[in-house]
Design a protein around this motif. Sequence first.
Motif, PDB file in Angstrom:
ATOM      1  N   ILE A   4     -21.674   3.398   7.228  1.00 29.60           N
ATOM      2  CA  ILE A   4     -20.976   3.971   8.389  1.00 29.60           C
ATOM      3  C   ILE A   4     -21.312   3.201   9.650  1.00 29.60           C
ATOM      4  CG2 ILE A   4     -20.796   6.009   9.874  1.00 29.60           C
ATOM      5  CD1 ILE A   4     -21.271   7.701   7.339  1.00 29.60           C
ATOM      6  N   ASP A   7     -19.810  -0.368   9.539  1.00 31.09           N
ATOM      7  CA  ASP A   7     -18.373  -0.350   9.809  1.00 31.09           C
ATOM      8  C   ASP A   7     -18.087  -0.075  11.280  1.00 31.09           C
ATOM      9  OD1 ASP A   7     -17.802  -0.847   7.180  1.00 31.09           O
ATOM     10  OD2 ASP A   7     -17.262   1.218   6.676  1.00 31.09           O
ATOM     11  N   ARG A 151     -16.365   7.198  15.742  1.00 33.47           N
ATOM     12  CA  ARG A 151     -15.543   7.501  14.568  1.00 33.47           C
ATOM     13  C   ARG A 151     -15.888   8.892  14.053  1.00 33.47           C
ATOM     14  NH1 ARG A 151     -15.361   3.030  10.027  1.00 33.47           N
ATOM     15  NH2 ARG A 151     -14.380   2.007  11.813  1.00 33.47           N
ATOM     16  N   GLU A 152     -14.868   9.597  13.540  1.00 35.09           N
ATOM     17  CA  GLU A 152     -15.086  10.900  12.908  1.00 35.09           C
ATOM     18  C   GLU A 152     -14.899  10.753  11.409  1.00 35.09           C
ATOM     19  OE1 GLU A 152     -13.419  15.520  12.936  1.00 35.09           O
ATOM     20  OE2 GLU A 152     -12.634  14.050  14.358  1.00 35.09           O
ATOM     21  N   LEU A 153     -15.829  11.318  10.644  1.00 35.05           N
ATOM     22  CA  LEU A 153     -15.773  11.237   9.191  1.00 35.05           C
ATOM     23  C   LEU A 153     -16.305  12.528   8.591  1.00 35.05           C
ATOM     24  CD1 LEU A 153     -15.203   9.369   6.730  1.00 35.05           C
ATOM     25  CD2 LEU A 153     -17.596   8.658   6.858  1.00 35.05           C
ATOM     26  N   ASP A 154     -15.448  13.219   7.869  1.00 32.05           N
ATOM     27  CA  ASP A 154     -15.828  14.474   7.203  1.00 32.05           C
ATOM     28  C   ASP A 154     -16.420  15.481   8.178  1.00 32.05           C
ATOM     29  OD1 ASP A 154     -15.000  13.411   4.766  1.00 32.05           O
ATOM     30  OD2 ASP A 154     -16.987  12.585   4.337  1.00 32.05           O
ATOM     31  N   TRP A 156     -18.119  14.939  10.837  1.00 29.60           N
ATOM     32  CA  TRP A 156     -19.201  14.352  11.615  1.00 29.60           C
ATOM     33  C   TRP A 156     -18.621  13.333  12.593  1.00 29.60           C
ATOM     34  CZ3 TRP A 156     -24.616  15.117  11.067  1.00 29.60           C
ATOM     35  CH2 TRP A 156     -24.980  16.003  10.050  1.00 29.60           C
ATOM     36  N   TYR A 158     -19.626  10.010  14.788  1.00 27.39           N
ATOM     37  CA  TYR A 158     -20.619   8.947  14.936  1.00 27.39           C
ATOM     38  C   TYR A 158     -20.256   8.106  16.152  1.00 27.39           C
ATOM     39  CZ  TYR A 158     -21.618  10.217  10.100  1.00 27.39           C
ATOM     40  OH  TYR A 158     -21.925  10.908   8.956  1.00 27.39           O
ATOM     41  N   LYS A 180     -25.088  10.939  16.342  1.00 33.10           N
ATOM     42  CA  LYS A 180     -24.199  11.616  15.404  1.00 33.10           C
ATOM     43  C   LYS A 180     -24.214  13.113  15.704  1.00 33.10           C
ATOM     44  CE  LYS A 180     -27.659  11.735  11.672  1.00 33.10           C
ATOM     45  NZ  LYS A 180     -27.897  11.421  10.241  1.00 33.10           N
TER      46      LYS A 180
END
Length: 238
Positions: A4, A7, A151-154, A156, A158, A180
């Motif tokens: 994460i 990226d 970035r947003e992921l699931d 969360w 970051y 985060k």
Amino acid sequence: MRVIWHDLECGSYTADLALWEELSDEVSGPILDLGCGSGRVGLHLARYGHAVHGLDLDSDLVAAFNERALAAGLKAKATTGDAREFDLGEEFELAIAPMQLIQLLSGSAERVACLRCAGRHLRPGRTLAVAIVDQVQASPSGSLPLLPDARELDGWVYSSLPLEVVLDRGAIVVRRLRQKVSPAGDLSEEVDEVRLRSLTVDMLEAEAIEAGVRPRGRHEVTATDDHIGSTVVLLEAP
């Protein structure tokens, strides 16, 4: 977690891609991507039809590279290994070392080992292209920070915010604030630090000669609003 952050902090950088495309267009055989990470450059070249073999010390990044290559049906794979000492059992038409990989090594002996090993994996007369930052200025006191990468992921969120660039005992130190936020709104943060050993083009070319590969040119990658520029040194296998 390493994928994460990798990226987030590296994935959006595109200023060097045109040069890697140009160099790859000059060959028809396989390409070696040293320090491939999760595939920013290697998978980009594979999408243009090149066969790519990536190498990275981080097994999580290698796994992400391979998962993405498989999902996209690309002729690309990555292997976990040390750029200072590896044997992939094949020869390449082109080897690339983007994103200052060579400056993450601890000193001249490790750089020479990396260059020698990469050279052994090249077909005669083929090119090893190595990106370095040979000049950088420390962050001015009181200068405003850049906007964070986020970035947003699931659920969360970051975020990585560049804090400063300092010169410290022969190294360029880049510090970022990583944050985060959980789906429940809990915040955690840490300061991440990357040390790039100071290295000039002339030093690298001299080490290349010691490693048995010949300097044959340089290309400049211009700076962007968010990233400093770099020099890509071209080296030729005998």
